[in-house]
Design an enzyme around this catalytic site. Structure first.
Site, short mmCIF file in Angstrom:
data_model
loop_
_atom_site.label_atom_id
_atom_site.label_comp_id
_atom_site.label_asym_id
_atom_site.label_seq_id
_atom_site.Cartn_x
_atom_site.Cartn_y
_atom_site.Cartn_z
N VAL A 15 0.84 -1.21 0.00
CA VAL A 15 0.00 0.00 0.00
C VAL A 15 0.87 1.26 0.00
O VAL A 15 0.55 2.25 -0.67
CB VAL A 15 -0.98 -0.01 1.19
N LYS A 205 -13.12 -4.66 10.61
CA LYS A 205 -13.79 -3.71 9.71
C LYS A 205 -15.26 -3.52 10.11
O LYS A 205 -15.79 -2.40 10.11
CB LYS A 205 -13.68 -4.20 8.27
N1 HSE Z 1 -6.36 -8.59 3.99
C1 HSE Z 1 -7.33 -7.61 3.68
C2 HSE Z 1 -8.34 -8.22 2.72
C3 HSE Z 1 -6.67 -6.43 3.05
O1 HSE Z 1 -8.05 -9.27 2.14
O2 HSE Z 1 -9.43 -7.69 2.56
C4 HSE Z 1 -7.56 -5.24 2.91
O3 HSE Z 1 -8.01 -4.79 4.15
#
Ligand code: HSE
Length: 439
Positions: A15, A205
């Protein structure tokens, strides 16, 4: 012309490199938006050899602290991930009066309250769009775009790696390990890929999404989390026979007695848009009172999609440098002193429809016994299929049965499953997968 905004990058992996590339390629367009240049003055990583982008003009090193302390850095962009040293570095950057942009969902989900409180005290901003659903601007959409609504629920495919694995396995019949390796090579997976496979990443998330949707504190520990590692290909196949697709979903829902916060494999009707979100793509459906359902779709991981969100945050922060703190959008969308206290429901207290699969001995009346136990508990069967025995020649052939139940409280279902598993005719444990109809 305003002074350039000077960026200090922590982490120059997938990133970080993507962010440098996007800032460079779109420099002119970005300047047209902000009225000022965005310059990466410093970057640090424990292993600086990883900087794939052209580091021209960037002072590169391995000393992460020196970036957060540097006088020629206005905004610290944290892309190292994980809890520590990210937490200490972010708090130190805030203490130094610097704004922070982070893609770190683990950090926000677990330490967001502490970080936002520190930022509020210093009058700086902490932006985290890239922490959820990669390039999809879901934070801004929910927190600002839907701010006039009372949000009722949101459901999403929010882990790209998991969705990539599920899609490759079901569409191409590929093996789990090979697909995971490819996801790692493509930079989708977490440093510890069990976070992707066991649902931790999605739970980070979802925790953030629930807070900005409902105005409740970040409650990662209360999030019920199940990954995809125990999902059997047989269930994916049987679900398809019943007209469902299995997806790994995050579900956050406001109920009268609390909030549902859960991440687990889920059957969804195959005609729903979410059922057709494949590969590394993410999608979130948000149901709000005024606008109704809205759907957000895009790349959930990867270098430039995630950089897209990081750069958008950098632009936002560049615009509010020098603005009084009270004019900033609250970090979680609701004023800190007005966050609700609504608790998270235990998974046994949720209500859902279920897919069940059991193995039964081929004896007369077995189906009647099972259905009567379910009926006694008020559970009706919406669909049921009995397959032929895989080994007809066995002394006592075993038949797979799978079914879809009506809505029932999970506690009652679990008690009923125990009763069924105690039957002599039922072999082993019963597989249970929750269903979301998304209507
Ligand atoms: N490892 C996470 C995914 C990366 O595969 O969604 C993005 O947050």
């Amino acid at each position: 012309m305003l002074e350039p905004v000077r960026i200090g990058l922590l982490g120059v992996g997938t990133v970080g490199s993507g962010t440098v590339n996007v800032l460079k390629r779109n420099a002119e367009e970005i300047e047209r938006r902000t009225g000022r240049q965005i310059l990466v003055t410093r970057a640090a990583a424990r292993n600086p050899d990883k900087l794939a982008a052209d580091p021209e003009g960037i002072e590169l090193g391995t000393d992460l602290e020196s970036v957060v302390d540097a006088d020629d850095v206005d905004v610290v962009v944290e892309l190292i991930g994980g809890y520590e040293p990210a937490r200490s570095l972010v708090l130190r950057a805030i203490e130094n009066g610097k704004h922070v942009v982070t893609a770190n969902k683990a950090l926000i989900a677990l330490h967001g309250d502490e970080i936002f409180a520190a930022a509020a005290q210093k009058g700086v901003s902490v932006a985290y769009e890239a922490a959820v659903a990669g390039g999809i601007p879901i934070i801004k959409s929910v927190r600002e775009g839907l701010a006039g609504n009372r949000i009722e629920w949101l459901v999403g495919i929010i882990n790209g790696t998991g969705n990539f694995i599920l899609s490759e396995m079901s569409e191409k019949g590929r093996e789990f390990d090979g697909v995971l390796k490819e996801a790692q090579e493509l930079g989708y997976a977490e440093a510890d890929p069990t976070f992707d496979i066991e649902g931790t990443d999605a739970a980070h998330k979802l925790t953030i999404l629930a807070s900005i949707a409902f105005g409740v504190p970040l409650q990662f520990d209360a999030c019920y989390t199940e990954g995809i590692s125990k999902l059997s290909p047989q269930d994916v196949k049987y679900a398809a026979e019943l007209g469902y697709t299995v997806k790994h979903l995050g579900v956050a829902r406001r109920e009268d007695n609390g909030i549902e916060l859960r991440v687990h494999p889920t059957l969804i009707p195959e005609k729903r848009l979410l059922a057709n979100v494949n590969g590394v793509m993410n999608a979130v459906v948000v149901k709000a009172d005024a606008v109704g359902p809205t759907l957000y779709y895009g790349a959930g991981a990867g270098a430039e999609p995630t950089a897209s969100a990081v750069v958008a945050d950098i632009i936002d922060v560049a615009r509010l440098i020098g603005q009084p703190a009270h004019t900033h959008v609250p970090d979680l969308g609701f004023r800190a002193e007005r966050m609700g206290e609504r608790g998270v429901l235990d998974i046994e207290d949720i209500e859902s429809a279920y897919y069940l699969r059991m193995q039964v001995k081929d004896r007369a009346g077995v189906m009647a016994k099972i259905t009567s136990i379910l009926a006694e508990q008020g559970i009706s069967i919406e669909a049921v299929v009995q397959k032929e025995a895989e080994d007809d020649a066995a002394d006592e052939p075993i038949l797979p049965i799978f079914m879809v139940t009506s809505q029932i409280q999970e506690k009652s279902l679990n008690a009923t499953l125990k009763e069924l598993e105690a039957l002599d005719e039922v072999v082993g444990s019963i597989v249970k997968i929750r269903i979301e109809y998304l209507d």
